[in-house]
Enzyme design. Structure first.
Site, PDB file in Angstrom:
ATOM      1  N   LYS A  32      23.504  -2.363 -20.813  1.00  0.00           N
ATOM      2  CA  LYS A  32      22.222  -1.932 -21.364  1.00  0.00           C
ATOM      3  C   LYS A  32      21.811  -2.907 -22.466  1.00  0.00           C
ATOM      4  CE  LYS A  32      20.421   2.497 -23.227  1.00  0.00           C
ATOM      5  NZ  LYS A  32      20.873   3.897 -23.491  1.00  0.00           N
ATOM      6  N   SER A 109      18.087   7.001 -21.249  1.00  0.00           N
ATOM      7  CA  SER A 109      17.482   5.707 -21.519  1.00  0.00           C
ATOM      8  C   SER A 109      18.217   4.554 -20.850  1.00  0.00           C
ATOM      9  CB  SER A 109      17.441   5.483 -23.043  1.00  0.00           C
ATOM     10  OG  SER A 109      18.755   5.472 -23.595  1.00  0.00           O
ATOM     11  N   SER A 133      21.851  10.089 -22.197  1.00  0.00           N
ATOM     12  CA  SER A 133      21.322   8.859 -21.618  1.00  0.00           C
ATOM     13  C   SER A 133      22.237   8.158 -20.626  1.00  0.00           C
ATOM     14  CB  SER A 133      20.940   7.876 -22.736  1.00  0.00           C
ATOM     15  OG  SER A 133      19.803   8.356 -23.426  1.00  0.00           O
TER      16      SER A 133
END
Length: 400
Positions: A32, A109, A133
């Site tokens: 990420k 996310s 997330s």
């Protein structure tokens, strides 16, 4: 390098860096875009953040651990702005394609991380999980996911959102890969013990749609057959789980304001509509509301410690239904986000580990089941993931 899913940030594909040996040799991974990767600027979902922060001089310890174990890093993935959403659609970088549900969100996310793994562009991915997330994208994309015990994996070199609740999380298509990566990051060695019972959180289960409840029931029954019947509970004694959501939302908001306030004041970033609304909310939180939430937190943690004592695992949905349509209206998304937060706040508030399993399908789309364990029970949770690996003969009940 091709990116057919829009999973990687612009310029985010990298030439694989790996070693020839190690427990993760032969595996690829993505990260990420809030982890430090030496020589690269983390964008954290916002172009102003990227422009106002220098390239990383060293890899984040979690990234370095995977590299040192022989895994090949293939790129940095799209995320929601500042990791403060579950929608999975970045206003600057777009919405990664969910390979298991085109036209629907991959979840946020850690959206790009989940899309990359589900689409076979990486064997596993490092994400972060503050309020769901990793667990929510795992559910939407049919993946295994792990939110570890708070503090179990170093957050050095990772953009903070709400440090009281932030964790480094894992996503993988296969339970064996999840365990291999988890063993490296957590310093584990070998298979863990089996759980001592599965307990269904009825208040959380009731928040799922009727089709989702129907789809998850056989998977829960199979876990009970395998590991024992721990009965049923409500998470709060009174079953009012939404009250816990407000505690989490308030404390997360104050933490986020502390993390970003100086940068926002100095850099004046251009936020997308959702992040702009979130920033307005955290900027207006009162000290009284925060104090009330702080006062409620010790009881929540005591309650969850009692419910998970003795290696009993608490079963609950990771999401109320399959992945929503990306072009759904804002009101529907607001309702969905509220329920997602409610389902995922318990482990976050208590700092407990939670496994997300690709348990079933609803409307032909993936649906995940969560298992919350006591602190440090990652060996047990990873044992469950490997016990169930490959046992997906029935598309309606992946464990049969």
């Amino acid at each position: 390098m091709r990116d057919p899913l829009g999973a990687f940030v612009p310029g985010g594909r990298v030439e694989p860096r790996d070693r020839d040996s190690g427990p993760l040799a032969g595996l690829s991974f993505a990260v990420k875009d809030l982890f430090d990767v030496a020589g690269h600027r983390a964008g954290c979902g916002n172009p102003t953040w990227k422009a106002t922060h220098p390239p990383a001089e060293t890899d984040a310890p979690a990234v370095r651990a995977c590299l040192d174990a022989g895994a090949a890093l293939v790129g940095r993935t799209v995320m929601d702005e500042l990791a403060y959403s579950v929608r999975g659609a970045n206003p600057h970088d777009g919405a990664p394609t969910n390979p298991e549900a085109p036209g629907r969100t991959a979840g946020g996310s850690s959206s790009g991380a989940a899309a990359a793994v589900a689409g076979g562009l990486a064997d596993f991915a490092l994400g972060t999980d503050t309020g769901g997330s990793v667990r929510v994208p795992a559910s939407y994309c049919g993946l295994h996911g792990l939110r570890p015990t708070h503090g179990a994996i170093s957050l050095d070199g990772v953009m903070p959102l709400a440090p009281r609740f932030d964790t480094v999380g894992l996503l993988a298509r296969d339970g064996e890969v999840l365990r291999a990566a988890g063993d490296v990051l957590l310093g584990l060695d070998g298979a863990g013990p089996t759980p001592l019972g599965i307990c269904l959180a009825t208040d959380a289960f009731a928040l799922a749609s009727e089709p989702a409840r129907t789809a998850l029931t056989p998977a829960i029954a199979d876990l009970v057959r395998r590991y024992g019947d721990g009965g049923t509970v409500t998470l709060p004694e009174d079953g009012e789980l939404h009250a816990w959501t407000e505690v989490f939302r308030t404390l997360q908001g104050r933490e986020a304001h502390r993390a970003f306030a100086r940068w926002v004041a100095d850099a004046q970033p251009a936020f997308g509509p959702e992040m702009a609304a979130r920033w307005a909310f955290v900027s207006q939180l009162s000290d009284e509301a925060v104090a009330e939430a702080d006062a409620a937190l010790p009881h929540i943690r005591e309650r969850m410690a009692a419910l998970t004592s003795g290696s009993t695992l608490i079963a609950l949905p990771c999401a109320p239904d399959a992945a929503p349509l990306l072009d759904g209206d804002d009101a529907a998304w607001a309702d969905h986000r509220e329920t997602v937060l409610t389902l995922n706040c318990a482990a976050a508030l208590a700092g407990l580990p939670q496994l997300a399993l690709p348990a079933s399908r609803v409307h032909g789309l993936p649906l995940g089941l969560g298992l919350i364990g006591p602190p440090g029970s990652e060996p047990v949770l990873l044992r469950v993931a490997t016990d169930l690996a490959g046992a997906d003969s029935d598309p309606g009940a992946r464990f049969d």
